[in-house]
Every structure is written in structure tokens, then in C-alpha cells.
Design an enzyme around this catalytic site. Structure first.
Site, PDB file in Angstrom:
ATOM      1  N   THR A  29      77.054  -6.578 -98.919  1.00  0.00           N
ATOM      2  CA  THR A  29      76.067  -6.285 -99.949  1.00  0.00           C
ATOM      3  C   THR A  29      75.605  -7.622-100.491  1.00  0.00           C
ATOM      4  OG1 THR A  29      77.004  -4.157-100.517  1.00  0.00           O
ATOM      5  CG2 THR A  29      75.645  -5.209-102.195  1.00  0.00           C
ATOM      6  N   LYS A  39      70.945  -0.296-101.086  1.00  0.00           N
ATOM      7  CA  LYS A  39      72.300  -0.446-101.612  1.00  0.00           C
ATOM      8  C   LYS A  39      72.265  -0.738-103.108  1.00  0.00           C
ATOM      9  CE  LYS A  39      76.744  -0.895-101.837  1.00  0.00           C
ATOM     10  NZ  LYS A  39      77.696  -1.774-101.180  1.00  0.00           N
ATOM     11  N   LYS A  94      79.046  -8.463-109.056  1.00  0.00           N
ATOM     12  CA  LYS A  94      78.153  -9.215-108.151  1.00  0.00           C
ATOM     13  C   LYS A  94      76.943  -8.364-107.789  1.00  0.00           C
ATOM     14  CE  LYS A  94      78.581  -8.767-103.778  1.00  0.00           C
ATOM     15  NZ  LYS A  94      78.953  -8.703-102.342  1.00  0.00           N
TER      16      LYS A  94
END
Lengths: 282, 282
Positions: A91, A166, A234
Site C-alpha cells: 500500500t 486501497k 501510514k
């Protein structure tokens, strides 16, 4: 087809093994080589990344942060043979995915961004959801390999759109998990029995995958990571970076609460967000 | 046992009919009498609330706002015969539930708060989730009647705790629905196909009851109410009132966004929250 798999962390390890189980000729590489060695004899282990990248027809990667993705691909792209297909499953940033796809094309390679959801259990069971961005023909070439690692595989569009999907998914998860933590905290402060509260929540229109799995863990104060606070933070930060000009108040709230949480619980699972609330109650 | 059912709106109508179907001797009352008349001949219809309340052994109610709950029960409590059981199923204020329970006790009556989730389809199919606060022995007496209206019936504790549970549930729903709307909005602004985004969200760890049902409606721009914006906003405001001294940032955000939404979409379903985002994009 010779496959190189880069990154043998919690996710990469079972994903590489699932390729091997399906008779894919797979070699793994990991920065900390001992972690990769633990997978022998199921897969071959490379000690020289560039040397191995030169030989590969397909390269998968799932590493930690966008900076790691950049380091890996800027190192190997100039050395890969023409036609090699690169698939980053980390990701990572949308703009980095677009940039690396472009760099790859410059060297005659094809690159896809293909981040996953489903956690370590999805990786182990080969039931990940995989969201793919890049050239559709490349996606079709690579599709059989993705089916060895995932169950739901969705082509989203051009370079970067797997990452975009995502990030959208993470916004939705942020709402779910904050909603559970805040609901449970309210109920606890009002003196309700949390086991009963859990039953009601998962039994009705407030239910969610997150409630079923992480709600239970919140009640048990089981903060073992399925998905790390640091990695979720993150993702939230990446999403904020991609949101310039958009007003996303829920995302901002989630980034703020997880930032505070990360100071004490960076290596806990995302369900530790309940501690953000409980610590205020003291 | 003679049952009086007060309130024949979207929820009360099928709930009263489900009692009648199970051979309960039920009479309905509604402020707008024509709405009640529409249920004949399945149930009897009362035109005088106090007169009917005097005859009842059990009284159920599901009306609009806490002010309606107060008006109904302050009117009837002094006239009910001793031992009558009162069950308010409206989503209402915790403190009002406690106050009315106390008033009922003063007159020798028992009162339960028993709000529901599951929407109009749950009411029609008799599959509501019912959260009950009050004396446990009264709950046990009334339990068979609740099974005619609901599937998951949970005793939460003393007076008001059914309402507390419902409010905690609404906090969780607020997180879910904001997460879906904000995720879809982000994805749309970034150019993804929303049908694909929906498939990915409901196929993985971002999935929820709200995503499956209201996510779909958001994409179709189908804002027909299953659950009204105005009623959800009422619930959020009630929850805020009960949260003094607690820091519930998600609840505050939801109350703010739904307040703005209600200016234009008060009579839409809660899924219209996607319009809050889309209207900013113009």
C-alpha cells in the site's frame, strides 16, 4: 516464467509460499536475508537483488513504506530485461505508482500497482482482495498468479488506480473502527456490559467486518496486531496527501486520533484505538 | 391480556400487525387517527387515548420524538390501572426514560425502555433487534410479546439502559456511514468507477451492513428513506446530550455533517449523506 518476490514480512511470506504451492518458480528476496532464509526449501532465496531481478520475468513486491518501494524499483528497473512485469503490492502512494510505472515504461517494462486487503489471515489462506491499476493487458497476463494469492481481484483502471482504491477502502475502514471504539467507549462510560453491547452491535445494522473482528478484540483488550497501527497511520497519511482540495473530515479525524495513539501503541493492532478513548477517561 | 399500541408510523404499523398475527388482543391509537384506521380490521382502533389506556394491561409505544413520548406518558400514566406494563420503543432520551420509569412506579406501574434497530424491513418481518432497560422481572413478563416483533432481544440493565444501548449503536452506525460516503466521494473524485469500488468495499474488511445496503443506494443516488435523516439527526443530538464530559469527536462530526445535510435533505434516507460531500465538490 521466473518469478522474483521481494519482501518476506507478515504478508509477503505467505503470499510467496502460495505462489510456490501452485508450482510457480519463485525466488524470494528480503533486505534482512535471515527472514527469507526461513522459507527454504519451499522457495529459492536470492542474496543479490539486482542479479536476481535481471533473471526474472515477473517481479512482485510487498514492502513497508513508499520510500522502500522507491528504493527497490529505482535500484532494479534499469537492470531488468525488456518485457519484465513489475507488480508492487505494497500500500503506497498513488503518485509514486504513476511515477514508477512511467519509469518502467521508459525501460521497456510494464508495472502494475496491486495493493491488497484481508490481513495476514487472507495472505495465509490465499483469500486476499487485490486491487489492480495499470495496463489492462498486463493485468490479464498476470491474473493467474494473482488468483494464487487472492480471491477477489478487481481491475480498477490505469496506473495508480489500485492504490487509489486501497486508500478509499482505508477511509471506510477508518469510519468503521472509530465508530466501534467510540460506541463501546460511550457504552462503557454509561455502565453497560460490553459483552451485551457487542452482541447488539454485531447483530444489527451497526455490524461490520471490523465490529465482528476488532470489536471483540477491543472488549478483550487484545491488541495483538492483525494490522499494525503504524501501517494504518501510514495509509491515512498517504490518503491525506492524495486529498488536496477535498474536504475529508472523517479522514482528518482518523489521522489525528491514530497519530496520538501511535505515540504509545505504534506496534499494536488497529483495534487499540479503544485505548485512545479509555486513556482520556482517566 | 389487553394490549394498547400507540403510534402507527412506518415502524409501529407493522409491529402492531405482528402482535395481532400472533393472536394478541391489540388496539392501536395514533394521533392522526386516519393512519390507525388503515389497519382495520386486523386490529381495533381507539379514538380516545386515556379511555383505552385505562383498560390496557400492556401498553407499547413507538412515536416520533422524546417530546411525544413525554406527552403520551404524562397523559396516560395517572389513569392506568395498577400493574399495567408500559413499554416505550421510541428511540428517546435516557434521562426521560429514567424519569418516566420513576413516575410510572409512583403510580404502581412498571415501565421499560425498549428501542429497536432493523428499520422498516425488520419491523415488517418481525426481525427487529430490541434493547431493553428496566426491571428484569417486567422484561421477562413482556418477553413473549417482544419475540413477535423482534428476533434479537437483549436485556441491558435498569431503566434507561435500552436507550443507552441504542445511542451507542447509533455512534457506531455514524462511523460506518460517514466512512462509506467519504470513501466513495474520494474514489469518485479520483476517477474510479463506483460500481467497482462498491464491490471491493463490500468484498473485504471494509464491509458492513451499512456499506452493503446504503453504499449501494449512494451509488444509485437512491435517497428513499429506510431511516430518515431527521430521525438519525435526532438520535445523534440525543447522544450528544448524554455525552457531557466525554470526548466523542466522531459523534460531533456526524452531528455536524447531518445537521448541514438536514437543511436540504431532512426527509431523505441517511444514505443521502453522500450529497453532503458531492455538494462541496461543485
Amino acid at each position: 516464467m521466473k518469478v522474483l518476490f521481494i519482501g518476506t514480512g507478515v504478508m509477503g511470506r505467505p503470499m510467496a509460499l502460495n505462489l510456490a504451492k501452485n508450482n510457480v518458480d519463485v525466488t524470494v528476496y528480503n533486505r534482512t536475508i535471515e527472514k527469507a532464509k526461513a522459507l527454504e526449501p519451499h522457495v529459492k532465496v536470492a542474496t543479490d537483488l539486482v542479479l536476481e531481478a535481471k533473471k526474472a520475468d515477473i517481479i512482485f513486491s510487498i514492502v513497508g513504506y513508499p520510500s522502500d518501494v522507491r528504493a527497490v524499483y529505482e535500484t532494479i528497473i534499469p537492470h531488468c530485461k525488456k518485457g519484465t512485469i513489475l507488480v508492487d503490492m505494497t500500500t503506497s502512494s498513488v503518485s509514486l505508482a504513476v511515477e514508477l510505472s512511467s519509469l518502467a515504461k521508459h525501460y521497456g517494462l510494464e508495472m502494475l500497482d496491486a495493493p491488497v486487503t484481508g490481513g495476514d489471515s487472507g495472505a495465509i489462506n490465499g483469500t486476499l482482495s487485490i486491487m489492480v491499476g495499470g495496463e489492462e493487458s498486463t493485468y490479464q497476463t498476470i491474473f493467474p498468479y494473482l488468483t494464487y494469492m487472492g480471491k477477489t481481484i478487481t481491475y480498477m483502471g490505469g496506473p495508480g488506480s489500485g492504490q487509489t482504491m486501497k486508500l478509499a477502502n482505508q477511509i471506510t475502514i477508518a469510519g468503521n473502527i472509530l465508530g466501534i471504539a467510540e460506541g463501546l467507549y460511550f457504552a462503557k462510560e454509561k455502565g453497560l456490559n460490553l459483552e451485551d453491547v457487542y452482541s447488539v452491535i454485531v447483530g444489527g445494522s451497526a455490524s461490520s467486518w471490523q465490529a465482528i473482528h476488532n470489536g471483540k478484540k477491543m472488549i478483550l483488550k487484545d491488541y495483538q496486531p492483525g494490522f499494525y497501527v503504524k501501517h494504518f497511520l501510514k495509509d491515512l497519511k498517504l490518503t491525506l496527501e492524495e486529498s488536496i482540495g477535498l474536504d475529508l473530515p472523517l479522514l482528518k479525524l482518523a489521522e489525528k486520533t491514530y497519530s496520538i495513539l501511535s505515540e504509545l501503541h505504534n506496534d499494536a493492532g488497529t483495534q487499540a484505538i479503544i485505548e485512545y478513548y479509555l486513556s482520556q477517561a482517566k
